[in-house]
Structures are given as structure tokens and as C-alpha cells.
Design a protein around this motif. Structure first.
Motif, PDB file in Angstrom:
ATOM      1  N   MET A 223       2.510  -2.480   2.549  1.00 47.29           N
ATOM      2  CA  MET A 223       2.368  -3.245   1.309  1.00 47.29           C
ATOM      3  C   MET A 223       2.355  -2.348   0.068  1.00 47.29           C
ATOM      4  O   MET A 223       2.445  -2.821  -1.047  1.00 47.29           O
ATOM      5  CB  MET A 223       1.079  -4.078   1.333  1.00 47.29           C
TER       6      MET A 223
ATOM      7  N   ASN B 258       6.441  -8.663  -4.358  1.00 46.79           N
ATOM      8  CA  ASN B 258       5.212  -9.214  -4.957  1.00 46.79           C
ATOM      9  C   ASN B 258       5.443  -9.808  -6.340  1.00 46.79           C
ATOM     10  O   ASN B 258       4.603 -10.529  -6.865  1.00 46.79           O
ATOM     11  CB  ASN B 258       4.119  -8.134  -5.052  1.00 46.79           C
TER      12      ASN B 258
ATOM     13  N   TYR C 145       7.829  -3.575  -1.855  1.00 48.99           N
ATOM     14  CA  TYR C 145       6.796  -4.618  -1.803  1.00 48.99           C
ATOM     15  C   TYR C 145       6.170  -4.800  -3.186  1.00 48.99           C
ATOM     16  O   TYR C 145       6.164  -5.889  -3.742  1.00 48.99           O
ATOM     17  CB  TYR C 145       5.696  -4.257  -0.786  1.00 48.99           C
ATOM     18  N   THR C 146       5.640  -3.700  -3.739  1.00 51.36           N
ATOM     19  CA  THR C 146       4.882  -3.821  -4.994  1.00 51.36           C
ATOM     20  C   THR C 146       5.761  -4.228  -6.176  1.00 51.36           C
ATOM     21  O   THR C 146       5.363  -5.050  -6.994  1.00 51.36           O
ATOM     22  CB  THR C 146       4.152  -2.500  -5.316  1.00 51.36           C
TER      23      THR C 146
ATOM     24  N   PRO D  10      -2.392  -7.548   6.477  1.00 52.01           N
ATOM     25  CA  PRO D  10      -2.465  -6.886   5.169  1.00 52.01           C
ATOM     26  C   PRO D  10      -2.351  -5.370   5.323  1.00 52.01           C
ATOM     27  O   PRO D  10      -2.834  -4.796   6.290  1.00 52.01           O
ATOM     28  CB  PRO D  10      -3.855  -7.270   4.658  1.00 52.01           C
TER      29      PRO D  10
END
Length: 339
Positions: free
Chosen positions: A206, A216, A211-212, A202
Motif C-alpha cells: 500500500m 488511492n 497505490y498512494t 492492509p
């Protein structure tokens, strides 16, 4: 140290290149080309394709992967002719870290200057009529699209690996000598990305936008990564994404949206995090000796001198949100390249 410099001199200026070596290199190359299209990671092929689209028929757009038809055309005399034109003193940097400067100079003079290259000792090795001068032409960014429809390799079904379609979208970036080179590196860090199942636990990248905002939110996206290629006279900023073939249309829309949003709102925490990441990556890389060698050699080849890490740390620190917006707006003005 003297023995090491001697070995470097022999390898560079006095290689034997026996027929046996040549045959085994050709065989290895054929094997490599065969397996290239069967590997799960398609990066080498895609990077060749996006450069071919961005610099159509010139300089960086020419294939980096050897075309199969050329393998048997490359013989000893061709290799020695290439070496004669390209392995010249003004195109070389000999780097030493943790060695006495004068001792290094003495050894280099002995093995690189006083001892002549093999093609000067035996002129029959080269083809006198063949002009293989160094290409000094400047890269011409064109933009464009290169598409390739390929059959899904056999391994995919049997090994349980997903069947994927890949898209790379590129824009004309900046050369590593451009004043905006550091801001585009910060922007690259901000975009970040990786695989939806990437290792590292993790928190590893991220927080980056790919990613966000992408991995995701869209469960079908397999990977999305930003790359910044910088050269002496040009640059290429691109995003590589992969998904199941059925989602290609949506994937392109999502990536284009992220590229356009680069010129949009930018929060201070996001900017600071990207700057810290870039600084720490720079310093961690320079903890390895081979990377230090390469850093010195590349910088000296490019500019004639080496800037210390402190110079780059400070330059990264000085990047503002306005710098990022300016760089992003400039990127978005260019003709896109697609692979």
C-alpha cells in the motif's frame, strides 16, 4: 536420484510424441486460444502486445501465443527438427540441490551423453531440408503502438464483472547483465501497484507509488501495476493499468505523469522501504526448492556460474537515490511502447 535423471533424459532427448498426443495438444491449444479472450485477466494478451510494440517484427516481438493458423502446421517431424537444433548440450543445465555431485554427474553422463537422442537413432524423424537453427540475433528495441479494439466478452455483463479498457506503457529497460539491473529492480518495487481490491490485507504494497498516487486518488482506476522484464540483451519496463473505457484518456495521463515523476524527488524512507521489500521477496522466494533449481539453472545458462543470494542482498543495499534517478532518466529517454 538415478531414476529421476533417467526420466529427465527420456523426456528431454527421447520423447515419443505419438499422433494421439499431438492431436490432444492441438485440441488443448485451440481451447486455450478460445478462452484467452474471455478471461477477466488480460495479462497474457497484453504482454504479447507490448513486446510486439517494443520489438517490432524481431526477436522478443514475435508472438509468444501460438497463432491459430499455425496449430495444424506443427506436426511430429517439425517438433523433432526443432528439438534436434534446440535441445543440445551447450543449451542445457542439469541442476541438483541436496544431491552428491559425483553421483549426479555419473547419472547425467549415462542418460544425457551415452544414450543418444531419439532423432540421432532414427534420422527419418527430422526434416533434413528444414533449417531451424537457434536464432542468435540481438533484440532491437523499436518502440511503437499496437491497438486492438475488441468486443466486451459476454461474461462481463452477466457475471457483474466490470467492463474494462487496458493500457500498457513501456520503456526500454536493462538486461539482467547490466550494472543498472539492480537499481531498476528497486525502482520497480518502489512503483509497485496492483488491483484496487487486491487481496492480502492492509499494508500489502500500500506504500508503493502506484497505490498512494494512483489507486488511492482516482476511484475509477481498477488496477495499476509496474513490471520489469529483463532479458539477456535488453529489458522492458512497463506499467499496466485498467479502467472503464470512458476514463482511458485520464488513465493514460495519470500513468505518464507517474513515469515522468520517477526521475523526480525521492525520499530516503521510500527508498529504504523498496530495498527491504526487494530483499525480503528475494529471500522468501528462495525458500522454495523449485525456485532454487530455477535460480541456479537460469544463472548458469546466462552467465556460466551462479551468484549467491548474499551477492544480490549486498547489491540492493548499495543502491542510492542517485542510481534510481540515473536509471529513471535513462528510461525516459527511450521511445515509448504502447499497447
Amino acid at each position: 536420484m538415478d531414476a529421476v535423471v533417467r526420466v529427465l533424459g527420456e523426456v528431454t532427448l527421447r520423447p515419443q510424441i505419438s499422433l494421439k498426443e499431438l492431436a490432444s495438444a492441438q485440441q488443448a491449444l485451440r481451447f486455450e486460444l478460445e478462452t484467452l479472450y474471455m478471461r477477466p485477466e488480460q495479462e497474457p494478451i497484453l504482454m504479447d502486445m507490448i513486446h510486439a510494440a517494443a520489438y517490432r517484427d524481431n526477436t522478443l516481438g514475435l508472438p509468444k501465443i501460438c497463432p491459430e493458423a499455425n496449430i495444424l502446421k506443427i506436426d511430429r517431424s517439425l517438433l523433432f527438427t526443432y528439438l534436434k537444433h534446440h535441445y543440445t548440450p551447450k543449451r542445457m543445465v542439469v541442476t541438483g540441490v541436496g544431491v552428491d555431485h559425483d553421483e549426479l554427474l555419473t547419472s547425467v553422463r549415462k542418460y544425457f551423453v551415452d544414450m543418444k537422442p531419439i532423432w540421432e537413432e532414427d534420422t527419418d524423424l527430422v526434416v533434413p531440408t528444414l533449417n531451424m537453427q537457434v536464432d542468435e540475433s540481438i533484440a532491437q528495441y523499436t518502440g511503437g503502438i499496437i491497438q486492438e479494439e475488441c468486443a466486451i466478452p459476454l461474461y462481463a455483463g452477466m457475471s457483474g464483472l466490470p467492463e474494462l479498457a487496458h493500457v500498457v506503457i513501456g520503456l526500454e529497460g536493462y538486461s539482467h547483465q547490466d550494472p543498472d539491473f539492480i537499481p531498476i529492480c528497486v525502482l520497480n518495487m518502489m512503483m509497485g501497484g496492483g488491483g484496487s481490491f487486491s487481496a492480502g490485507g492492509p499494508g500489502k504494497g500500500m506504500y508503493t507509488r502506484l497505490y498512494t498516487n494512483v489507486l488511492n486518488r482516482h476511484h475509477w482506476m481498477f488496477s495499476a501495476t509496474a513490471y520489469n522484464h529483463a532479458y539477456m540483451d535488453t529489458g522492458l519496463f512497463c506499467i499496466h493499468a485498467s479502467s472503464p473505457p470512458a476514463n482511458v484518456h485520464e488513465m493514460v495521463e495519470v500513468i505518464v505523469k507517474e513515469l515522468v515523476n520517477m526521475a523526480g524527488a525521492l525520499g530516503e524512507p521510500e527508498l529504504q522501504r523498496a530495498k527491504r521489500q526487494l530483499q525480503s521477496m528475494l529471500l522468501m522466494n528462495l525458500e522454495a526448492r523449485p525456485v532454487v533449481f530455477e535460480d541456479i539453472a537460469r544463472q548458469v545458462l546466462a552467465t556460466g556460474h551462479r551468484k549467491r543470494p548474499e551477492h544480490f542482498i549486498k547489491a540492493i543495499e548499495n543502491v542510492t537515490a542517485e542510481d534510481i534517478h540515473r536509471v529513471a532518466r535513462q528510461l525516459l529517454k527511450s521511445q515509448p511502447s504502447v499497447a
